[in-house]
Write a protein that holds these residues in place. Structure first.
Motif, PDB file in Angstrom:
ATOM      1  N   ASP A   1     -23.452   8.577 157.246  1.00  0.00           N
ATOM      2  CA  ASP A   1     -24.496   7.888 156.473  1.00  0.00           C
ATOM      3  C   ASP A   1     -24.889   6.966 157.366  1.00  0.00           C
ATOM      4  N   ARG A   2     -26.367   6.654 157.389  1.00  0.00           N
ATOM      5  CA  ARG A   2     -26.925   5.325 158.185  1.00  0.00           C
ATOM      6  C   ARG A   2     -26.717   4.246 157.538  1.00  0.00           C
ATOM      7  N   VAL A   3     -26.643   4.455 156.019  1.00  0.00           N
ATOM      8  CA  VAL A   3     -26.558   3.145 155.148  1.00  0.00           C
ATOM      9  C   VAL A   3     -25.100   3.463 154.188  1.00  0.00           C
ATOM     10  N   LEU A   4     -24.490   2.519 154.181  1.00  0.00           N
ATOM     11  CA  LEU A   4     -22.992   2.775 153.217  1.00  0.00           C
ATOM     12  C   LEU A   4     -23.443   2.496 152.089  1.00  0.00           C
ATOM     13  N   VAL A   5     -23.225   3.281 151.147  1.00  0.00           N
ATOM     14  CA  VAL A   5     -23.116   3.100 149.694  1.00  0.00           C
ATOM     15  C   VAL A   5     -21.913   3.325 149.082  1.00  0.00           C
ATOM     16  N   VAL A   6     -21.202   2.322 148.589  1.00  0.00           N
ATOM     17  CA  VAL A   6     -19.670   2.464 148.311  1.00  0.00           C
ATOM     18  C   VAL A   6     -19.553   1.899 146.906  1.00  0.00           C
ATOM     19  N   SER A   7     -18.952   2.489 145.768  1.00  0.00           N
ATOM     20  CA  SER A   7     -18.912   1.919 144.755  1.00  0.00           C
ATOM     21  C   SER A   7     -17.117   2.613 144.083  1.00  0.00           C
ATOM     22  N   SER A   8     -16.887   1.709 142.901  1.00  0.00           N
ATOM     23  CA  SER A   8     -15.814   2.060 142.198  1.00  0.00           C
ATOM     24  C   SER A   8     -15.680   1.203 140.708  1.00  0.00           C
TER      25      SER A   8
END
Length: 542
Positions: free
Chosen positions: A324-331
């Motif tokens: 991914d060129r843009v990191l989208v992380v979640s929790s």
């Protein structure tokens, strides 16, 4: 021409007059007329009325350091001006959230307010200010954030971002604008003699450095002299906080504000309530100041622990999203008071724009950090149809969305990135050297002492960076419990060796003896067991 002179020239300081003005800013020379700011006369008139009629004033701050500093500044100054009934309200990040809210206005009403004076907020709070008016409460806004086409329905709205005025400097922070209000009040009220307002500059410096506004013009002079006030610190709270942070008052500089005092103050609002930090700033006796400072230290240690845990979890996700060129992380459960800091650390590690999102049941709230030509705010707008709300600016933004749409959001912002056809964005994260050198002959204590004269460092005046175009790695030493730090001995063409140190170094810093490298660094003095030596703070190797 000496190396120090070359650095000054690289900063555009080519004449003796320019250099003297820069190296020793003249407070009086850049003390612009506060009445050139929009609505300042109205603000002063309303405050004079409040003092004459004994009205209850509530200073409505923000929970960041700029807002807290500005709040403490006005509490101090209003006391000296003889205002008899003044209180402060700091919103809670987890209850009221950012800016003014209807619920917060109700709380201010319950405090008995006749007049609200906002600091570091209010310019876009049209509905909330109208609501306060309907309750019989007037509002004076002092702020520095972006504005709408029409000002809020307040008695006065003092903000250099408004158009139609002739104030010569637009980049004041919230504490800076509050300080201009104090300067204006000095012309109308007794209690704070001309010149004595400079004792408030410690708070202005704190807000200016930590809000990362440009250190030029009035800001540079305010921070320069604010640091001098800090060195003579008579404010029990800041004196105690410096002691807790291990900062020697006579050595205090802008870096200590941004990386020593600032994080400790911010920890309060990130984890519990920023009121703890305000209590420290306004403490009148040493014991109360120490207790408040120790509370901030305790919260900061807890904040670092939470931050490190989130960072580790986020890195596990990031490794799975390597393409991914843009990191989208979640929790679930990620503290949204801390995730902005983690986003910055992820940008540093992965060299990509980052959205980090804390899930809270069916709804999720995220924070973004970006760089270069990719605007975090534009990316949010590109996903307008699948989010609840969001906004910000190029480098940082916030977003709220349904938890089940995080995957869709990840796809959308990556599609947006691809549509821009950006190239070589990592170059924006690389340090920029002021001067290139081919040997270490002038890297000595005299240079370090001269560079210190260029303080305060920050936005618009970064700490100078040197680049040695070619050096040979003599030795490499891993340090730290996990070998995460590195110490390199680098030898120049003439055989002179300079030790270079990097904390939490990326793997590419761990070179082999004999490697030929170019190095970007900042010279510093290290003192160990009474022995002083000059070394380099290593920023980049190529």
């Amino acid at each position: 021409m000496s190396l120090f002179e070359k650095i000054l020239v690289a900063r555009g300081l080519t004449t003796r007059v320019a250099r003297e003005a820069f190296l020793r800013p003249d407070y009086a020379a850049v003390k612009h007329d506060p009445f050139l700011l929009p609505d300042m006369e109205k603000a002063v008139a309303r405050l004079k009325q409040a003092r004459e009629q004994g009205e209850k004033i509530v200073i409505y701050g923000d929970y960041d350091i700029d807002g807290l500093s500005a709040t403490a500044l006005l509490l101090d100054a209003f006391g000296k001006f003889g205002f008899e009934d003044v209180d402060a309200f700091i919103p809670n990040r987890f209850v009221e959230g950012y800016g003014m809210t209807m619920g917060a206005v109700d709380k201010v009403r319950d405090m008995g307010a006749d007049l609200i004076v906002t600091v570091d907020t209010g310019s876009l709070c049209h509905a909330e200010i109208a609501y306060a008016t309907s309750l019989g409460i007037d509002t004076v806004v002092t702020d520095h954030h972006n504005v709408a086409e029409t000002p809020p329905p307040s008695v006065a709205a003092v903000n250099p971002k408004f158009s139609g005025h002739s104030y010569p400097f637009r980049d004041l922070c919230g504490a800076g604008v509050a300080f201009k209000l104090v300067q204006a009040l000095q012309t109308e009220l007794d209690g704070l003699s001309d010149g004595y307002e400079k004792w408030l500059l410690d708070l202005v410096a704190l807000g200016t450095v930590c809000d990362i506004v440009t250190l030029a013009d009035e800001n540079r002079a305010n921070v320069y002299w604010g640091l001098e006030v800090l060195k003579k610190q008579q404010r029990p709270g800041l004196k105690a906080l410096m002691a807790v942070a291990g900062i020697e008052p006579e050595q205090v500089n802008a870096r200590h504000l941004g990386f020593g005092l600032g994080p400790r103050m911010n920890a309060a609002g990130r984890l519990e309530t920023a009121q703890h930090a305000l209590d420290m700033l306004v403490a009148h006796d040493g014991l109360a100041a120490l207790e408040a400072s120790e509370k901030l230290e305790e919260l900061n240690i807890k904040r670092r622990s939470i931050q490190d845990a989130i960072f580790e979890e986020a890195c596990v996700q990031a490794e799975k999203l390597a393409n991914d060129r843009v990191l989208v992380v979640s929790s679930d459960g990620w503290n949204h008071g801390v995730i902005g800091i983690v986003a910055s650390k992820l940008v540093e590690k992965y060299k990509k724009p980052v959205f980090i999102i804390g899930e809270r049941g069916e709804e999720a709230t995220g924070s973004a950090r970006s760089f270069g030509d990719f605007s975090a705010a534009d990316a949010v707008r590109a996903a307008d149809d699948i989010i609840i709300k969001g906004g910000g600016h190029g480098a940082a933004a916030g977003v709220t969305l349904e938890t089940e749409k995080i995957g869709d959001f990840r796809c959308r912002v990556n599609e947006f990135y691809d549509s821009l056809q950006l190239t070589n964005q990592e170059r924006y994260l690389l340090p920029k050297s002021d001067v290139e050198i081919d040997d270490f002959s002038e890297i000595n204590e005299e240079l370090v002492e001269n560079l210190a004269k260029m303080e305060p460092f920050g936005n618009g005046n970064p700490e100078p960076v040197l680049k040695i175009t070619r050096g040979s790695v003599l030795s490499v030493r891993r340090m730290g419990a996990d070998g995460q730090h590195v110490k390199l001995a680098l030898r120049d063409k003439n055989g002179k060796v300079l030790q270079m140190l990097a904390f939490n170094a990326p793997e590419e810093f761990f070179r082999e003896p004999g490697d030929e490298v170019a190095a970007w660094f900042q010279p510093t003095v290290n003192e160990w067991q009474g022995i002083r030596s000059v070394e380099g703070r290593l920023l980049h190797l190529a």
